[in-house]
Write a protein that holds these residues in place. Structure first.
Motif, PDB file in Angstrom:
ATOM      1  N   PHE A 104      36.035  38.176  43.611  1.00 15.61           N
ATOM      2  CA  PHE A 104      37.334  38.729  44.006  1.00 15.61           C
ATOM      3  C   PHE A 104      38.445  38.160  43.137  1.00 15.61           C
ATOM      4  O   PHE A 104      39.509  37.772  43.618  1.00 15.61           O
ATOM      5  CB  PHE A 104      37.600  38.435  45.487  1.00 15.61           C
ATOM      6  CG  PHE A 104      36.525  38.944  46.413  1.00 15.61           C
ATOM      7  CD1 PHE A 104      36.349  40.298  46.606  1.00 15.61           C
ATOM      8  CD2 PHE A 104      35.676  38.057  47.063  1.00 15.61           C
ATOM      9  CE1 PHE A 104      35.353  40.779  47.453  1.00 15.61           C
ATOM     10  CE2 PHE A 104      34.683  38.522  47.916  1.00 15.61           C
ATOM     11  CZ  PHE A 104      34.517  39.888  48.109  1.00 15.61           C
ATOM     12  N   ALA A 105      38.213  38.148  41.845  1.00 12.82           N
ATOM     13  CA  ALA A 105      39.108  37.450  40.915  1.00 12.82           C
ATOM     14  C   ALA A 105      40.489  38.087  40.814  1.00 12.82           C
ATOM     15  O   ALA A 105      41.451  37.410  40.455  1.00 12.82           O
ATOM     16  CB  ALA A 105      38.460  37.401  39.530  1.00 12.82           C
ATOM     17  N   GLY A 106      40.628  39.356  41.109  1.00  9.94           N
ATOM     18  CA  GLY A 106      41.909  40.023  40.912  1.00  9.94           C
ATOM     19  C   GLY A 106      42.850  40.001  42.095  1.00  9.94           C
ATOM     20  O   GLY A 106      43.901  40.658  42.075  1.00  9.94           O
ATOM     21  N   ASP A 107      42.521  39.250  43.143  1.00 13.52           N
ATOM     22  CA  ASP A 107      43.290  39.309  44.379  1.00 13.52           C
ATOM     23  C   ASP A 107      44.529  38.422  44.392  1.00 13.52           C
ATOM     24  O   ASP A 107      45.334  38.510  45.319  1.00 13.52           O
ATOM     25  CB  ASP A 107      42.412  38.917  45.577  1.00 13.52           C
ATOM     26  CG  ASP A 107      41.349  39.969  45.890  1.00 13.52           C
ATOM     27  OD1 ASP A 107      41.500  41.104  45.395  1.00 13.52           O
ATOM     28  OD2 ASP A 107      40.393  39.636  46.611  1.00 13.52           O
ATOM     29  N   GLY A 108      44.691  37.554  43.399  1.00 11.27           N
ATOM     30  CA  GLY A 108      45.763  36.573  43.409  1.00 11.27           C
ATOM     31  C   GLY A 108      47.150  37.143  43.679  1.00 11.27           C
ATOM     32  O   GLY A 108      47.868  36.635  44.571  1.00 11.27           O
TER      33      GLY A 108
END
Length: 204
Positions: free
Chosen positions: A23-27
């Motif tokens: 889920f790397a793009g959730d920041g």
């Protein structure tokens, strides 16, 4: 330890090592959700069910160096990943059950909870315990980086009427636990329900 707790630990423990990369793009969505809380500089906030600690840097930025940030999770593997990612620099990490928090009454300005409500064995009682730790007027943010429909599609299921995050179910659930729902957003790119801690005995 209850069967519910064991299942939660097994589920998240098995997935902890790859959670952040998955889920790397959730920041940015986490950052926006924290900003929506309007936490006071120098305030105290808990990330309930913090997992690998993705919200912790944003919570620290919100309350500043003089504030207090706590991250609580039941699964040791998740907390280990938070440390591995260096997020323990932003918060004190606690391995604890959010249904029995080792905190005083009314000591927090807010609680951030990402994806937590679906894993609470006793939602009303557990939300009431979170309310106990928050001062009157403090906020609860129930967040998920995708909305209900998008999450159901990802998991290959349909939204059912007993979904606790549906507004008609969530509003009275929160009210019974000492919270007043302020805003509710359920769209593909995020789910965010903000609620305020009511004054004790404010409700009839």
């Amino acid at each position: 330890m209850t069967d519910d707790h064991t299942q939660v630990q097994e589920f998240f423990g098995a997935r902890a090592a790859h959670w952040d990369s998955r889920f790397a793009g959730d920041g940015p969505r986490y950052e926006a959700a924290v900003a929506a809380m309007g936490l006071p500089p120098g305030g105290a906030v808990l990330d309930a069910g913090c997992g690998t600690g993705r919200a912790l840097p944003y919570l620290r930025a919100a309350v500043g160096a003089s504030g207090t940030v706590l991250g609580a999770d039941l699964t040791q593997e998740m907390l280990d990943e938070a440390v591995r990612a260096g997020r323990d620099r932003h918060a004190l990490l606690l391995r604890t059950d959010v249904a029995r928090l080792p905190l005083g009454t009314g000591v927090l300005d807010g609680v951030f909870a990402a994806g937590l409500i679906a894993h609470l064995p006793e939602p009303e009682g557990n939300l009431r315990e979170l309310a106990r730790t928050v001062r009157p007027g403090g906020l609860l943010a129930l967040f998920h980086p995708v909305g209900r429909a998008a999450l159901a599609a990802r998991q290959g299921r349909r939204i059912t009427e007993d979904d606790l995050r549906a507004e008609p179910r969530l509003r009275p659930l929160l009210a019974d636990a000492g919270w007043r729902l302020l805003s509710y957003v359920d769209e593909d790119s995020r789910f965010l329900a903000l609620a305020a801690r009511e004054e004790p005995h404010a409700r009839p």
